[in-house]
Design an enzyme around this catalytic site. Structure first.
Site, mmCIF file in Angstrom:
data_model
loop_
_atom_site.group_PDB
_atom_site.id
_atom_site.type_symbol
_atom_site.label_atom_id
_atom_site.label_comp_id
_atom_site.label_asym_id
_atom_site.label_seq_id
_atom_site.Cartn_x
_atom_site.Cartn_y
_atom_site.Cartn_z
ATOM 1 N N LEU B 9 -34.442 -3.719 -65.605
ATOM 2 C CA LEU B 9 -33.647 -3.262 -66.546
ATOM 3 C C LEU B 9 -34.390 -2.215 -67.301
ATOM 4 C CD1 LEU B 9 -31.839 -6.228 -67.919
ATOM 5 C CD2 LEU B 9 -31.395 -5.160 -65.817
ATOM 6 N N LYS B 205 -44.764 -8.389 -83.800
ATOM 7 C CA LYS B 205 -45.765 -8.984 -82.967
ATOM 8 C C LYS B 205 -46.516 -10.204 -83.576
ATOM 9 C CE LYS B 205 -46.768 -4.581 -80.685
ATOM 10 N NZ LYS B 205 -47.336 -3.229 -80.977
#
Lengths: 436, 436
Positions: B9, B205
């Site tokens: 995608l 993160k």
């Protein structure tokens, strides 16, 4: 789910570290693994000490066969070391359908092919994270983390003893012998330090990493091995003046002709991260075609750092034990039927840059003679350092850094230079890698 | 065995990198995985470009639903980014029983709990190595390599843009604005750099790493986030004079009271390896109770480094797809029914050392006033730097490094110091971590 049962062969430093960490972090490890991991049996010749170390909580036997033949044991952890009895026991454990965890690099570097084949046939796993670089998960990184990559080279500081000695030589200007004695006094070097200082231990480890990186069989006998015993303090100083550090590196590199597999003292640019790995620490740089250079750093030895790797393998096996054997992670990262037969190159065929130190008469024309010989051999010079003769001396040192060439070319050139009347004694030659 | 089929995608930078690396290293990757990995379908709004990038070898569609609903597709790789359509598509793919690989840290840091729960219910894997530190296999190290350990803290340079800017500010003495423009010109920073320079990307993160390290749910909303936009060149210079470098760190630390989760500019000793990570490179230090400190270094962004991580996940899934779902590696390293509810501490409760810069009148007694306030607050001073006033000036800078204290204590002390008549303007406060 009932705990997975582990049998320990040998409870020395790493064995007791493994016992202690498993016990201390039991709750957290079980939350990760989804199943308890229990040391159910320990074999050690010194049963009394083994009972003390395990606080009487574990069955202790002196005969390791009782562990590898015990049908209750799922995983055997081999921490005996060496290639004799350890090999027999590992093979027996495999024959009995047990998974094996080992920290024994010597065993795997020499008998790995036989052991992995046996494991393959019995559908069991042999895990060896602890065999290379202690607690750093470098085997996992190479085998699983970098699977997308065509690995181009690996270069590692994978022996803490020698890195400690080299750090001390540089920091304090010590000679090798003095630094070795200091390392022994501090427990960083063994009474018989041969395996470490002659580079053999590092060669075992780089042999294993090369197999996993390139999908080639384990071939310790083809590795080129040179230790640090002949390294002189003066070369560490000259290297520093030229912007380099000297480290004992294990290097494995893919070339169009085959695989380079070698351990030797190496000049590396001081600005590289790995050049700044000091003391007994380990670090490995892995260069892959997609990821570029990655580096892995940590403690390469010691009870608990090594136990960290042993237990990571135990958790992996606990997770994977119920999986289809064909879909587990292959022992050497590549499927056993898809190994490569790339040859390991003899050292004469290896390509490197070189640091050369010559003692010469301080007289016109000497340098011209030397550079002529190198030019004739097709070897170009990258940098040069010429020292003034000391007061009252008529001789001086010249240091040359060459560009890349094949080892046989530099060998031939050195032989010719050593034949010059103006050059005294042997030429010191240390390999140099840019690692970029 | 027939290849495992992958649907992509979005085919931008990372997507085309993934396509190219998979193709270039197809033979080697198959030898590792034991099974081919084939990109069978690509969805991208720009179908023309997608066809070009895939050389007409792959079916290209503009409607991503055609990929996630295609029964032929085993694994969906989501590289769209953001939390809108990407979230819908990931959830649809999971509902359709497909494994998911994503590089989308924002999506997982915010909606991870929902996504992992859905995956758990459908017995599919969601892998996200590419979401943190690009090609460095840090997720794997934390989730699998260090399972023996009670992780104590993590500190990472996990945003290449800001590390590049900070390196340039230090190297060339640039101001933030100038260094940002340079980073933009060189492609290291985006036209709208907010996510990077404000620390949001790093916070996404470190939120993911904290979950895996401590077994806590993903809680981005609880992270403390401070970027580098207010950092002044003068503080980088003073820090250097005191033996420190300033880096934007993502920090997660276990304390007896809860978890610290924070991103901010941080002074770290220049001799630490991570202090020497320059330019756009990433590095993460993980400290475990058994292993001690380990460090992982490499490229944190870019087409092929990120593709390296995406493909490592694809190989992992290919290996584990046939395994009993209960024995695969848990998404967040700990079994879903064994997560911890340790609280995330508000920043006022966090413990740190501090760098303080004050502009003061060059007059007797000023320093005594300042140190008295700190002493009253129970904050001790570790180092001090007092500059001579410039020619003709009556004011000067004082730099103080404090020992550890809670943030609320330093806040209170700073408020009092700012109330002194001899202190001009605001006090610059930067956190400092020894990382030992």
């Amino acid at each position: 789910m009932k705990p997975i049962k582990v049998g320990l062969l040998g409870i020395g430093t790493v064995g007791s570290g493994t016992f202690n960490v498993l016990k201390r972090n039991q709750e957290e490890i079980t939350r990760r693994a989804g199943r308890g991991i229990e040391i159910a049996m320990v074999a050690d010749l010194n049963t009394e000490r083994a009972r003390e170390l395990t606080h009487g909580e574990v069955e202790v036997v002196s005969d390791a066969n009782l562990v590898v033949n015990n049908p209750e044991i799922d995983i055997v952890v081999e921490l005996i070391g060496g290639y004799g009895i350890a090999k027999d026991l590992v093979l027996k454990a495999i024959a009995n359908g047990k998974h094996v965890v080992t920290a024994n690099k010597a065993l795997l570097a020499i008998h790995g092919t036989e052991i992995f084949k046996a494991a393959q046939e019995k559908n069991v796993m042999v895990a060896f994270e602890a065999a290379v670089a202690g607690g750093i998960p470098i085997i996992k990184a190479l085998r699983e983390g970098l699977t997308a990559n065509r690995i181009q080279w690996i270069a590692g500081i994978i022996n803490g003893t020698t890195n400690f000695i080299l750090s001390e030589m540089r920091d304090k200007g010590l000679d090798f012998d003095v630094a070795l004695k200091e390392a022994q006094a501090l427990g960083y070097a063994e009474a018989d330090p041969t395996f470490d200082i002659e580079g053999i231990d590092a060669a075992h480890k780089v042999t294993l990493m090369a197999s996993i990186a390139f999908g080639i069989p384990v071939q310790f006998d083809k590795a080129y091995v040179e230790g640090i015993t002949k390294l002189q303090g003066i070369d560490i100083q000259y290297a520093e003046q030229l912007g380099y550090r000297i480290k004992l590196l294990g290097i494995a590199r893919r070339t169009s002709m085959g695989i380079e597999l070698r351990v030797h003292p190496t000049l590396i640019p001081a600005k590289r991260l790995i050049a700044n790995v000091e003391g007994a620490m380990n670090a490995v740089v892995v260069h892959g075609d997609a990821v570029g250079a990655t580096l892995y750093y940590g403690k390469g030895a010691g009870a608990e750092p090594t136990a960290s790797a042993v237990i990571a393998d135990l958790v992996d096996i606990t997770r994977l034990a119920t999986a289809d054997p064909e879909h587990r992670v292959p022992h050497l990262a590549f499927q056993p039927d898809a190994m490569s037969d790339l040859p390991i190159l003899p050292i004469a065929e290896v390509t490197s840059s070189y640091y050369l130190r010559l003692n010469v008469a301080d007289r016109p024309g000497v340098l011209a003679d030397v550079t002529r010989i190198l030019a004739d051999a097709g070897i170009s010079i990258d940098a040069m350092l010429q020292k003034e003769p000391a007061e009252g001396e008529t001789r001086t040192d010249i240091i040359l850094l060459t560009h890349q060439t094949q080892e046989k070319n530099i060998d031939a050139a050195i032989a010719r230079i050593e034949g010059l009347q103006t050059v005294t004694g042997g030429i010191t030659r240390i390999r140099l890698e840019e690692l970029n």
